[in-house]
Design an enzyme around this catalytic site. Structure first.
Site, PDB file in Angstrom:
ATOM      1  N   CYS A   1     -30.190 -16.560 -27.982  1.00 47.32           N
ATOM      2  CA  CYS A   1     -31.408 -17.387 -27.935  1.00 47.32           C
ATOM      3  C   CYS A   1     -31.599 -18.170 -29.235  1.00 47.32           C
ATOM      4  CB  CYS A   1     -32.622 -16.527 -27.640  1.00 47.32           C
ATOM      5  SG  CYS A   1     -32.797 -15.144 -28.784  1.00 47.32           S
TER       6      CYS A   1
ATOM      7  N   GLU B   1     -40.558 -13.300 -24.639  1.00 44.62           N
ATOM      8  CA  GLU B   1     -39.554 -13.694 -25.636  1.00 44.62           C
ATOM      9  C   GLU B   1     -38.566 -14.598 -24.902  1.00 44.62           C
ATOM     10  OE1 GLU B   1     -39.920 -12.592 -28.674  1.00 44.62           O
ATOM     11  OE2 GLU B   1     -41.245 -10.861 -28.449  1.00 44.62           O
TER      12      GLU B   1
HETATM   13  P1  NAD Z   1     -33.438 -15.129 -16.728  1.00 42.38           P
HETATM   14  O1  NAD Z   1     -34.800 -15.620 -17.046  1.00 42.38           O
HETATM   15  O2  NAD Z   1     -32.681 -15.798 -15.649  1.00 42.38           O
HETATM   16  O3  NAD Z   1     -33.491 -13.578 -16.299  1.00 42.38           O
HETATM   17  C1  NAD Z   1     -33.970 -12.586 -17.173  1.00 42.38           C
HETATM   18  C2  NAD Z   1     -34.394 -11.370 -16.378  1.00 42.38           C
HETATM   19  O4  NAD Z   1     -35.489 -11.695 -15.531  1.00 42.38           O
HETATM   20  C3  NAD Z   1     -33.308 -10.793 -15.478  1.00 42.38           C
HETATM   21  O5  NAD Z   1     -33.338  -9.384 -15.586  1.00 42.38           O
HETATM   22  C4  NAD Z   1     -33.764 -11.238 -14.097  1.00 42.38           C
HETATM   23  O6  NAD Z   1     -33.334 -10.390 -13.058  1.00 42.38           O
HETATM   24  C5  NAD Z   1     -35.266 -11.175 -14.235  1.00 42.38           C
HETATM   25  N1  NAD Z   1     -36.030 -12.003 -13.303  1.00 42.38           N
HETATM   26  C6  NAD Z   1     -35.670 -13.174 -12.729  1.00 42.38           C
HETATM   27  N2  NAD Z   1     -36.681 -13.653 -11.972  1.00 42.38           N
HETATM   28  C7  NAD Z   1     -37.702 -12.772 -12.089  1.00 42.38           C
HETATM   29  C8  NAD Z   1     -39.027 -12.724 -11.538  1.00 42.38           C
HETATM   30  N3  NAD Z   1     -39.507 -13.686 -10.750  1.00 42.38           N
HETATM   31  N4  NAD Z   1     -39.810 -11.676 -11.855  1.00 42.38           N
HETATM   32  C9  NAD Z   1     -39.356 -10.705 -12.684  1.00 42.38           C
HETATM   33  N5  NAD Z   1     -38.115 -10.685 -13.211  1.00 42.38           N
HETATM   34  C10 NAD Z   1     -37.296 -11.719 -12.918  1.00 42.38           C
HETATM   35  O7  NAD Z   1     -32.638 -15.141 -18.100  1.00 42.38           O
HETATM   36  P2  NAD Z   1     -31.087 -14.852 -18.335  1.00 42.38           P
HETATM   37  O8  NAD Z   1     -30.301 -15.982 -17.771  1.00 42.38           O
HETATM   38  O9  NAD Z   1     -30.770 -13.468 -17.916  1.00 42.38           O
HETATM   39  O10 NAD Z   1     -31.010 -14.876 -19.932  1.00 42.38           O
HETATM   40  C11 NAD Z   1     -30.832 -16.025 -20.687  1.00 42.38           C
HETATM   41  C12 NAD Z   1     -32.156 -16.511 -21.213  1.00 42.38           C
HETATM   42  O11 NAD Z   1     -32.758 -15.504 -22.014  1.00 42.38           O
HETATM   43  C13 NAD Z   1     -32.006 -17.707 -22.147  1.00 42.38           C
HETATM   44  O12 NAD Z   1     -33.018 -18.632 -21.872  1.00 42.38           O
HETATM   45  C14 NAD Z   1     -32.194 -17.116 -23.529  1.00 42.38           C
HETATM   46  O13 NAD Z   1     -32.615 -18.004 -24.495  1.00 42.38           O
HETATM   47  C15 NAD Z   1     -33.212 -16.065 -23.241  1.00 42.38           C
HETATM   48  N6  NAD Z   1     -33.215 -15.078 -24.314  1.00 42.38           N
HETATM   49  C16 NAD Z   1     -34.285 -15.019 -25.174  1.00 42.38           C
HETATM   50  C17 NAD Z   1     -34.275 -14.120 -26.241  1.00 42.38           C
HETATM   51  C18 NAD Z   1     -35.426 -14.006 -27.207  1.00 42.38           C
HETATM   52  O14 NAD Z   1     -35.494 -13.018 -27.917  1.00 42.38           O
HETATM   53  N7  NAD Z   1     -36.324 -14.969 -27.299  1.00 42.38           N
HETATM   54  C19 NAD Z   1     -33.181 -13.275 -26.410  1.00 42.38           C
HETATM   55  C20 NAD Z   1     -32.120 -13.377 -25.524  1.00 42.38           C
HETATM   56  C21 NAD Z   1     -32.150 -14.276 -24.475  1.00 42.38           C
END
Ligand code: NAD
Length: 473
Positions: A263, A229
C-alpha cells in the site's frame, strides 16, 4: 457449501480449495467469540499477556509450517519469514506497552476536591478483522493483536486469494487453551466479510478504497465503528540538490519491495528538472541489477505477481500511459511463463496526471517519473491525488526537505529515504489522509485504545449537594 478454488502464483494452477464460511457459519463463530470474550476480559490484562506470550511461542513452534504455506500463497519465502517475525514482534510490543496504556488510576478533580474519578475501558466484545492478500499474515494480525490485548475477541477473515496459511496458524492457536473462541479465523470471500461486518461490534479493514467504502456503509448501517486502512499512491519528490544515487536506491527499494504489491510503495516520482535525466538513468541502472527469483535462496530479488488479475490492471495502466505519450524506458507489461505472471521492474517517463498510472493505485513494480520546474509545481502535483497514505521527500539536507515535507497531504512522510514510518511502529502515530483511510492510528501503542469504549467512574467523597440547590435554577 460453497467452495473456493485458489490459484498458485508460481504455477498458475488452482491446486487448493476451501469451504467458504456462510453467514450462518459466521453467526456460530460470533456467538462463540462473544461468549468466550466475557471470560477473556475478566481474565485481566496480566493473564491475557501471558496467553498471548504463550501463543508467540506456539507461532515459533509452528513457524516452519506457517511460513511454508504462506510461501505458496504469496510465491515468496523470505518475506513470509518476515511476516511471521513481525507478528511475534507485534505480540511482544503491544503486550509490553499495554499496562501503561490501559492503566486507570483514580484521580482527583481539581475543580471539585471531594470527587475522585477514573476512566475505565470496556473492550468491544468482538472485533471483526478483514484483510487483503499482499501481506496475508501481518495484515490479519497488526490490528487484531491490540484488540486482543484490550480484551476483545477477534473474528478474522483473511483474503480468499491467500488462504493456505490459515490451517497451520489455527494449529498454533489451538495449542493455547486460553485462546479458544478468542482468536477465530474464518475463510471466505466478500459475502463472508459482509457477514462479519453485519455482526461484529467493531470492524477493522485493510484493503482497497472501493471495498472500504462498502464496509463503511455497512458498518454505519450496523452502527458499529469501522477503522479503515486503504490504498495509497505514494509520491516521492526529489528536490533540486538531492543526492541522486541515494534517491534512486531508496525509491526503488520502496517501489519494488514485494513487486510493488504494497500500500505504501512509491508509485509516482516528481523530479526537479535539473536532475530528472540523471535520476532516470540511475533508476534504470540500479533496477537492471535485479533478477527474478524462481526458488527460495536462488539470489533473485522478486517473485511472480501474487494476484494475476492485478497484472491486468497494471498492463492496462501502462497501455493507457503509452497511448497518451509516455515512454517505457525499462521493463514493461506482464509476461506469463509456465503459469506464473511476472512483471519486471518498470521505469516510465513522459507521464502526466491525465494517465491512470499517475492517479490510480498500480500495486506493481512500476516507477513513473515526472519532471517539475519549481517547488510550487511539485507541491501541486504531489497533492493532486485522492490518496494520502504516505510519501517521501528528497532534498539537499533534512531542513530543506523537511520544510517541503510539511506540505504533503499524507499521514507519514520520509525525508531523504522511504518507508521510514515502518520503524516507528510502537513509538509514534500516523493517520491516513483523504481516501487512504479513516479511524485513528494503527501505529503507536495507543492503537490499543481503538478497541475500547471509555466508561468514566466518578465518586463523591464529600457531602451530597442539598435539595435547595434546585431553587437556584
Ligand atoms: P480488497 O478490498 O479487494 O479485499 C480486501 C478484503 O476485503 C478481502 O478479504 C475481501 O474478501 C474482503 N471483501 C471484499 N468485499 C467485501 C465486502 N463487501 N464486505 C466485506 N469484506 C469484503 O483488497 P485486496 O485486493 O485484497 O488488497 C489490495 C488493497 O489493499 C490495495 O488497495 C492496497 O493498497 C490495500 N492495502 C492497504 C494497506 C494499508 O495499510 N493501508 C495495506 C495493505 C493493502
Amino acid at each position: 457449501m460453497k467452495s473456493i478454488q485458489v490459484r498458485n502464483p508460481r504455477t498458475g494452477e488452482h491446486d487448493y480449495e476451501f469451504a467458504s464460511a456462510s453467514a450462518q457459519d459466521v453467526s456460530v463463530v460470533m456467538a462463540e467469540a462473544r461468549r468466550a470474550q466475557r471470560a477473556w476480559a475478566a481474565l485481566g490484562l496480566e493473564h491475557r499477556i501471558k496467553a498471548l506470550a504463550d501463543w508467540a511461542l506456539q507461532l515459533e513452534a509452528h513457524g516452519r509450517d506457517i511460513v511454508a504455506a504462506l510461501a505458496v500463497d504469496t510465491a515468496r519465502h523470505r518475506i513470509s519469514e518476515e511476516e511471521l517475525g513481525a507478528v511475534i514482534h507485534f505480540i511482544h510490543g503491544f503486550c509490553e506497552a499495554a499496562p501503561e496504556v490501559l492503566a486507570t488510576p483514580f484521580r482527583k478533580l481539581d475543580a471539585h476536591p471531594d470527587i475522585v474519578f477514573k476512566v475505565t475501558y470496556a473492550p468491544y466484545p468482538v472485533v471483526g478483522v478483514i484483510s487483503p492478500w499482499n501481506f496475508p499474515l501481518v495484515l490479519s494480525f497488526i490490528d487484531a493483536i491490540p484488540a486482543l490485548v484490550a480484551g476483545a475477541a477477534v473474528v478474522i477473515k483473511p483474503s480468499e486469494v491467500t488462504p493456505r496459511f490459515v490451517e497451520p496458524l489455527i494449529r498454533s492457536i489451538d495449542a493455547v487453551p486460553a485462546l479458544k473462541g478468542i482468536i477465530n479465523l474464518v475463510r471466505g470471500g466478500a459475502e463472508t466479510g459482509a457477514a462479519i461486518v453485519a455482526q461484529a461490534d467493531a470492524v477493522v479493514f485493510t484493503g482497497s478504497i472501493p471495498t472500504g467504502q462498502k464496509i463503511a456503509a455497512a458498518a454505519a448501517q450496523a452502527f458499529v465503528p469501522a477503522f479503515l486502512e486503504l490504498g495509497g499512491k505514494d509520491a516521492a519528490v526529489v528536490l533540486e540538490g538531492s543526492d541522486v544515487a541515494r534517491a534512486a536506491t531508496s525509491i526503488l527499494r520502496s517501489a519494488l519491495y514485494n513487486s510493488g504489491q504494497v500500500c505504501y510503495a512509491i508509485e509516482r516520482v516528481y523530479a526537479h528538472e535539473s536532475l530528472h535525466d540523471a535520476l532516470v538513468a540511475e533508476l534504470v541502472a540500479q533496477a537492471r541489477t535485479l533478477r527474478r527469483s524462481h526458488a527460495a535462496g536462488d539470489g533473485g530479488h522478486y517473485g511472480p505477481m501474487i494476484f494475476a488479475q492485478q497484472a491486468r490492471i497494471i498492463d492496462a495502466q501502462l497501455d493507457d500511459a503509452v497511448a497518451k505519450g509516455a515512454k517505457i524506458v525499462l521493463g514493461g507489461k506482464s509476461e506469463t511463463v509456465d503459469g506464473a505472471v511476472w512483471i519486471d521492474p518498470t521505469i516510465v517517463t513522459g507521464v502526466t496526471h491525465d494517465m491512470a498510472l499517475m492517479t490510480e493505485e498500480t500495486f506493481g513494480p512500476v516507477v513513473p517519473v515526472m519532471r517539475f520546474t519549481d517547488a510550487d509545481e511539485a507541491e501541486r502535483l504531489m497533492n493532486d491525488s485522492m490518496f494520502g497514505l504516505s510519501g517521501a521527500v528528497f532534498g539537499p539536507d533534512t531542513h530543506t526537505a523537511g520544510d517541503f515535507a510539511t506540505k504533503m497531504e499524507a499521514g507519514g512522510v520520509s525525508i531523504n529515504d522511504t518507508e521510514l514510518p515502518r520503524v516507528m511502529m510502537f513509538a509514534g502515530e500516523k493517520t491516513a489522509f483523504k481516501k487512504s483511510g479513516m479511524g485513528g492510528s494503527r501505529y503507536g501503542s495507543t492503537s490499543i485504545m481503538r478497541y475500547v469504549r471509555k466508561r468514566a467512574l466518578l465518586a463523591n467523597e464529600g457531602s451530597v449537594p442539598p435539595l435547595d440547590k434546585l431553587a437556584e435554577v
